[in-house]
Write a protein that holds these residues in place. Structure first.
Motif, PDB file in Angstrom:
ATOM      1  N   ASN A  60     -55.526 -44.823  27.380  1.00 60.69           N
ATOM      2  CA  ASN A  60     -56.350 -44.329  28.486  1.00 60.69           C
ATOM      3  C   ASN A  60     -55.621 -43.331  29.374  1.00 60.69           C
ATOM      4  O   ASN A  60     -56.164 -42.906  30.393  1.00 60.69           O
ATOM      5  CB  ASN A  60     -56.817 -45.510  29.349  1.00 60.69           C
ATOM      6  CG  ASN A  60     -57.810 -46.396  28.621  1.00 60.69           C
ATOM      7  OD1 ASN A  60     -58.594 -45.914  27.807  1.00 60.69           O
ATOM      8  ND2 ASN A  60     -57.791 -47.690  28.903  1.00 60.69           N
ATOM      9  N   SER A  61     -54.389 -42.965  28.993  1.00 62.55           N
ATOM     10  CA  SER A  61     -53.575 -42.095  29.831  1.00 62.55           C
ATOM     11  C   SER A  61     -53.207 -40.795  29.116  1.00 62.55           C
ATOM     12  O   SER A  61     -52.333 -40.795  28.228  1.00 62.55           O
ATOM     13  CB  SER A  61     -52.290 -42.825  30.244  1.00 62.55           C
ATOM     14  OG  SER A  61     -51.397 -41.940  30.874  1.00 62.55           O
ATOM     15  N   PRO A  62     -53.799 -39.654  29.489  1.00 62.37           N
ATOM     16  CA  PRO A  62     -53.389 -38.373  28.907  1.00 62.37           C
ATOM     17  C   PRO A  62     -51.906 -38.085  29.122  1.00 62.37           C
ATOM     18  O   PRO A  62     -51.257 -37.463  28.267  1.00 62.37           O
ATOM     19  CB  PRO A  62     -54.270 -37.351  29.651  1.00 62.37           C
ATOM     20  CG  PRO A  62     -55.469 -38.129  30.089  1.00 62.37           C
ATOM     21  CD  PRO A  62     -54.940 -39.508  30.411  1.00 62.37           C
ATOM     22  N   ARG A  63     -51.344 -38.539  30.246  1.00 60.75           N
ATOM     23  CA  ARG A  63     -49.925 -38.287  30.536  1.00 60.75           C
ATOM     24  C   ARG A  63     -49.029 -38.998  29.524  1.00 60.75           C
ATOM     25  O   ARG A  63     -48.086 -38.402  28.988  1.00 60.75           O
ATOM     26  CB  ARG A  63     -49.592 -38.765  31.953  1.00 60.75           C
ATOM     27  CG  ARG A  63     -48.130 -38.545  32.349  1.00 60.75           C
ATOM     28  CD  ARG A  63     -47.906 -38.902  33.806  1.00 60.75           C
ATOM     29  NE  ARG A  63     -48.144 -40.307  34.057  1.00 60.75           N
ATOM     30  CZ  ARG A  63     -47.208 -41.264  33.954  1.00 60.75           C
ATOM     31  NH1 ARG A  63     -45.981 -40.944  33.589  1.00 60.75           N
ATOM     32  NH2 ARG A  63     -47.500 -42.512  34.225  1.00 60.75           N
ATOM     33  N   SER A 100     -49.404 -37.418  26.127  1.00 63.62           N
ATOM     34  CA  SER A 100     -48.683 -36.140  26.049  1.00 63.62           C
ATOM     35  C   SER A 100     -47.216 -36.375  25.723  1.00 63.62           C
ATOM     36  O   SER A 100     -46.602 -35.614  24.958  1.00 63.62           O
ATOM     37  CB  SER A 100     -48.809 -35.387  27.379  1.00 63.62           C
ATOM     38  OG  SER A 100     -50.145 -34.996  27.614  1.00 63.62           O
ATOM     39  N   PHE A 159     -49.896 -31.179  26.803  1.00 64.16           N
ATOM     40  CA  PHE A 159     -50.845 -31.624  27.824  1.00 64.16           C
ATOM     41  C   PHE A 159     -52.281 -31.551  27.310  1.00 64.16           C
ATOM     42  O   PHE A 159     -53.130 -32.363  27.682  1.00 64.16           O
ATOM     43  CB  PHE A 159     -50.682 -30.799  29.105  1.00 64.16           C
ATOM     44  CG  PHE A 159     -51.213 -29.392  29.040  1.00 64.16           C
ATOM     45  CD1 PHE A 159     -52.493 -29.101  29.490  1.00 64.16           C
ATOM     46  CD2 PHE A 159     -50.431 -28.369  28.547  1.00 64.16           C
ATOM     47  CE1 PHE A 159     -52.981 -27.804  29.435  1.00 64.16           C
ATOM     48  CE2 PHE A 159     -50.914 -27.073  28.479  1.00 64.16           C
ATOM     49  CZ  PHE A 159     -52.200 -26.780  28.921  1.00 64.16           C
ATOM     50  N   VAL A 160     -52.548 -30.589  26.424  1.00 62.59           N
ATOM     51  CA  VAL A 160     -53.873 -30.490  25.811  1.00 62.59           C
ATOM     52  C   VAL A 160     -54.050 -31.598  24.780  1.00 62.59           C
ATOM     53  O   VAL A 160     -55.084 -32.276  24.732  1.00 62.59           O
ATOM     54  CB  VAL A 160     -54.076 -29.114  25.146  1.00 62.59           C
ATOM     55  CG1 VAL A 160     -55.415 -29.063  24.413  1.00 62.59           C
ATOM     56  CG2 VAL A 160     -53.988 -28.003  26.183  1.00 62.59           C
ATOM     57  N   GLY A 175     -52.645 -34.471  24.664  1.00 56.89           N
ATOM     58  CA  GLY A 175     -52.805 -35.765  25.323  1.00 56.89           C
ATOM     59  C   GLY A 175     -54.237 -36.030  25.718  1.00 56.89           C
ATOM     60  O   GLY A 175     -54.755 -37.143  25.534  1.00 56.89           O
ATOM     61  N   ARG A 176     -54.908 -35.024  26.240  1.00 59.36           N
ATOM     62  CA  ARG A 176     -56.314 -35.180  26.632  1.00 59.36           C
ATOM     63  C   ARG A 176     -57.213 -35.352  25.403  1.00 59.36           C
ATOM     64  O   ARG A 176     -58.152 -36.158  25.416  1.00 59.36           O
ATOM     65  CB  ARG A 176     -56.762 -33.975  27.454  1.00 59.36           C
ATOM     66  CG  ARG A 176     -56.063 -33.880  28.802  1.00 59.36           C
ATOM     67  CD  ARG A 176     -56.573 -32.710  29.629  1.00 59.36           C
ATOM     68  NE  ARG A 176     -55.879 -32.639  30.908  1.00 59.36           N
ATOM     69  CZ  ARG A 176     -56.199 -33.360  31.970  1.00 59.36           C
ATOM     70  NH1 ARG A 176     -57.207 -34.216  31.899  1.00 59.36           N
ATOM     71  NH2 ARG A 176     -55.515 -33.239  33.094  1.00 59.36           N
ATOM     72  N   CYS A 232     -56.722 -38.844  24.069  1.00 58.36           N
ATOM     73  CA  CYS A 232     -57.361 -39.806  24.963  1.00 58.36           C
ATOM     74  C   CYS A 232     -58.864 -39.880  24.669  1.00 58.36           C
ATOM     75  O   CYS A 232     -59.443 -40.966  24.586  1.00 58.36           O
ATOM     76  CB  CYS A 232     -57.111 -39.406  26.409  1.00 58.36           C
ATOM     77  SG  CYS A 232     -57.574 -40.669  27.617  1.00 58.36           S
ATOM     78  N   HIS A 233     -59.478 -38.722  24.492  1.00 57.57           N
ATOM     79  CA  HIS A 233     -60.903 -38.676  24.153  1.00 57.57           C
ATOM     80  C   HIS A 233     -61.158 -39.315  22.793  1.00 57.57           C
ATOM     81  O   HIS A 233     -62.144 -40.043  22.607  1.00 57.57           O
ATOM     82  CB  HIS A 233     -61.393 -37.226  24.154  1.00 57.57           C
ATOM     83  CG  HIS A 233     -62.806 -37.068  23.702  1.00 57.57           C
ATOM     84  ND1 HIS A 233     -63.894 -37.396  24.496  1.00 57.57           N
ATOM     85  CD2 HIS A 233     -63.325 -36.641  22.511  1.00 57.57           C
ATOM     86  CE1 HIS A 233     -65.009 -37.176  23.826  1.00 57.57           C
ATOM     87  NE2 HIS A 233     -64.693 -36.702  22.627  1.00 57.57           N
TER      88      HIS A 233
END
Length: 321
Positions: A216-219, A222, A257-258, A260-261, A264-265
């Motif tokens: 649940n964490s993009p960070r 990443s 960073f991209v 990671g998002r 997450c999705h």
């Protein structure tokens, strides 16, 4: 067909259930000193991805049959952890059991080392796409619609078509990477990056919760991406040409960073992948994977600061458990 599965572990039993439901005879190799404690029946709680990308929830039961000595099978599925393949081979030889081995395990050895362990057994490398947990008499598991399988020209077994027939009858498709052993090394390296990063931000005695937090964490995801880039370089140091595995590494090539998002999705949208992450909790197996990748990186002088630091943090947490 006559199929044997080594032990009563999560992976082997998940596929054993599918083979049995497809009409095949399935037995389990259980060591003599463990047969008395072996359950006769398991309750199955399965998220089945063979017929739907979202998975179909099923509840069923599975009858466990123990293999006798001096018997032969069409295939023996071997899914063991922590480098226990050699002891399995010895046990099969002692019991006079013969067959083609389907190696459903994480193998870190090179070809020469693996050949010595197999000691002349006919075998084929494969990798399951399933997982879960077994508590008492209940197997909670996930299975996808395919497995990874060694190419025909590299397998050198005479019954390759029979194996394809078994898998097809069980609604399991096949994907064949460039080199199955190298693919397994790369998969273990990716897992090592994932495991150590999740451990950094979570608790080793609450692995499912820690995995949930990471997904649940993009960070965090990443950071996983950056760690995977490092562990992929460790595999490259073994002589593996990573360009043969572009599809496997593509998600880790885009900016972290991209990625990671995106990941997450993906975890939010894909219940099969999400659940398999939540159910995988065998600490010994996780540590075995990480240790092999870490030792290889250090031995080959590969720069991997994120992975090394996260691995150290993970082991410090385990020592305090």
């Amino acid at each position: 067909m006559k199929i044997m599965v080594i032990g009563l572990g999560v992976i082997g039993t998940t596929y054993a259930y599918c083979f049995q439901k497809a009409g095949h005879t399935v037995k389990h190799f259980i060591r003599d000193n463990k047969q008395a404690a072996c359950p006769q029946k398991l309750e199955i709680d399965l998220l089945d991805g063979r017929y739907s990308k979202k998975g179909i929830a099923k509840k069923d039961s599975y009858s466990v049959e123990i293999s006798p000595s001096d018997s032969s099978y069409d295939f023996i599925f071997v899914s063991v952890s922590s480098g226990k393949l050699g002891s399995v081979i010895s046990s099969l030889q002692e019991k006079g059991i013969t067959s083609t081995l389907v190696l459903f395990c994480g193998i870190w050895q090179d070809r020469n080392e693996l050949d010595k362990i197999l000691n002349g057994w006919d075998s084929i490398l494969a990798y399951p796409v399933a997982g879960g947990t077994l508590n008492h008499n209940r197997l909670e598991c996930v299975i996808f619609d395919h497995i990874m399988l060694e190419r025909r020209e590299k397998a050198h077994i005479s019954n390759y078509d029979l194996l394809l027939e078994l898998l097809k009858s069980s609604e399991i498709e096949v994907e064949c990477p460039y080199d199955m052993l190298e693919w397994i090394w790369l998969h273990m390296a990716i897992n090592a990056a994932v495991i150590t990063t999740i451990a950094k931000y979570g608790k080793m005695d609450e692995i499912s919760h820690s995995a949930e937090t990471a997904m649940n964490s993009p960070r965090i995801l990443s950071e996983v991406v950056r760690a995977v880039r490092e562990t992929a370089n460790i595999i490259s140091s073994r002589g593996v040409q990573l360009e043969h595995y572009k599809n496997e590494l593509l998600p880790y090539k885009i900016p972290a960073f991209v990625a990671g998002r995106v990941m997450c999705h993906m975890f939010r949208a894909n219940e099969l992948t999400r659940k398999i992450m939540l159910l995988h909790s065998n600490i010994d197996d996780l540590l075995y994977v990480c240790k092999n990748v870490y030792d290889c990186g250090v031995r080959n002088h590969i720069d991997a600061p994120i992975f090394y630091k996260n691995d150290k943090t993970m082991r410090e947490k385990i020592s305090c458990m």
